[in-house]
Design an enzyme around this catalytic site. Structure first.
Site, PDB file in Angstrom:
ATOM      1  CB  SER A   1      32.802  -8.157  37.232  1.00  0.00           C
ATOM      2  OG  SER A   1      33.327  -6.990  36.612  1.00  0.00           O
TER       3      SER A   1
ATOM      4  CG  LEU B   1      29.799  -0.091  39.087  1.00  0.00           C
ATOM      5  CD1 LEU B   1      28.971   0.784  38.164  1.00  0.00           C
ATOM      6  CD2 LEU B   1      29.139  -0.208  40.453  1.00  0.00           C
TER       7      LEU B   1
ATOM      8  CG  HIS C   1      38.034  -6.684  37.413  1.00  0.00           C
ATOM      9  ND1 HIS C   1      37.757  -5.342  37.605  1.00  0.00           N
ATOM     10  CD2 HIS C   1      36.834  -7.298  37.243  1.00  0.00           C
ATOM     11  CE1 HIS C   1      36.446  -5.155  37.568  1.00  0.00           C
ATOM     12  NE2 HIS C   1      35.865  -6.327  37.346  1.00  0.00           N
TER      13      HIS C   1
ATOM     14  CG  LEU D   1      46.177 -13.908  34.047  1.00  0.00           C
ATOM     15  CD1 LEU D   1      45.830 -14.324  32.619  1.00  0.00           C
ATOM     16  CD2 LEU D   1      47.698 -13.954  34.208  1.00  0.00           C
TER      17      LEU D   1
ATOM     18  CE1 TYR E   1      45.935 -10.646  29.473  1.00  0.00           C
ATOM     19  CE2 TYR E   1      47.232  -8.634  29.604  1.00  0.00           C
ATOM     20  CZ  TYR E   1      46.567  -9.685  30.219  1.00  0.00           C
ATOM     21  OH  TYR E   1      46.550  -9.773  31.586  1.00  0.00           O
TER      22      TYR E   1
END
Length: 205
Positions: free
Chosen positions: A95, A109, A120, A122, A166
């Site tokens: 988002s 939000l 948010h 994976l 990551y």
């Protein structure tokens, strides 16, 4: 048409050739591998994969079913699903956020005027793990974000043991995240997203 279908690097990797039925008629087959934005209709499949992936490790899910539906209604263009023969095997949900760092409010939000993509979650289906699919999906997602004119950075938060994964995807650690979930704490990580004009000239976006 979704934005994904217009991008060559997000089109299906290959399609199965039509096969003949016993009666000699050709029948359609599903794409062997397809990447596309998710829709609210995918929410249950998403939640089933996420629940199995996270509850056994952390005891909770980053997004519950109603939150998945919430984001797939508000900003489906910031999601990406990997489907094999029509079956969802991995996904990312994001988002927009409008601050330099994540806060507790970022968990629920979507800021339509934001320039930061908050990733948010994976997750990969259990039968497709340890095959590099998470890295491939993240690479494709970041390539997609580079073709969105409003996206400047990608942010995510993860537990310590996921930091090396990551980092291999090109993210850098910013330090402890102020967001907590129960007793869990997280490291916040970021990835720069190049501007739309540059990528349009250099990558066919």
């Amino acid at each position: 048409m979704s934005a994904l279908s217009a991008l060559p690097f997000l089109k299906p990797g290959h399609l199965r050739s039509p096969q003949s039925s016993p009666g000699g008629q050709r029948r359609h087959t599903l794409p062997a591998s397809e990447f596309r934005c998710l829709s609210p209709e995918d929410a249950i499949s998403v939640f089933e994969i996420e629940r199995e992936a996270f509850i056994s490790v952390s005891g909770d899910c980053p997004l519950h079913l109603d939150e998945i539906r919430h984001f797939l209604n508000l900003c489906p263009e910031l999601s990406l699903g990997w489907f094999v023969e029509g079956r969802l095997v991995a996904f990312i949900i994001g988002s927009l956020w409008d601050q330099d760092r994540l806060s507790q409010a970022a968990l629920t939000l979507h800021k339509p005027r934001g320039t930061v993509v908050h990733i948010h979650v994976l997750a990969v289906h259990r039968t497709f793990r340890q095959q590099g699919k998470g890295s491939i999906l993240m690479w494709r997602y970041l390539q997609y974000l580079r073709c969105l004119p409003f996206a400047r950075r990608a942010l995510l938060m993860c537990e310590d043991f996921l930091v090396p994964f990551y980092q291999k995807c090109g993210f850098e650690a910013l330090g402890p995240c102020e967001v907590t979930v129960g007793e869990l704490t997280f490291i916040e990580m970021q990835h720069p997203v190049r501007g739309h004009a540059f990528m349009r000239r250099n990558s066919g976006c």
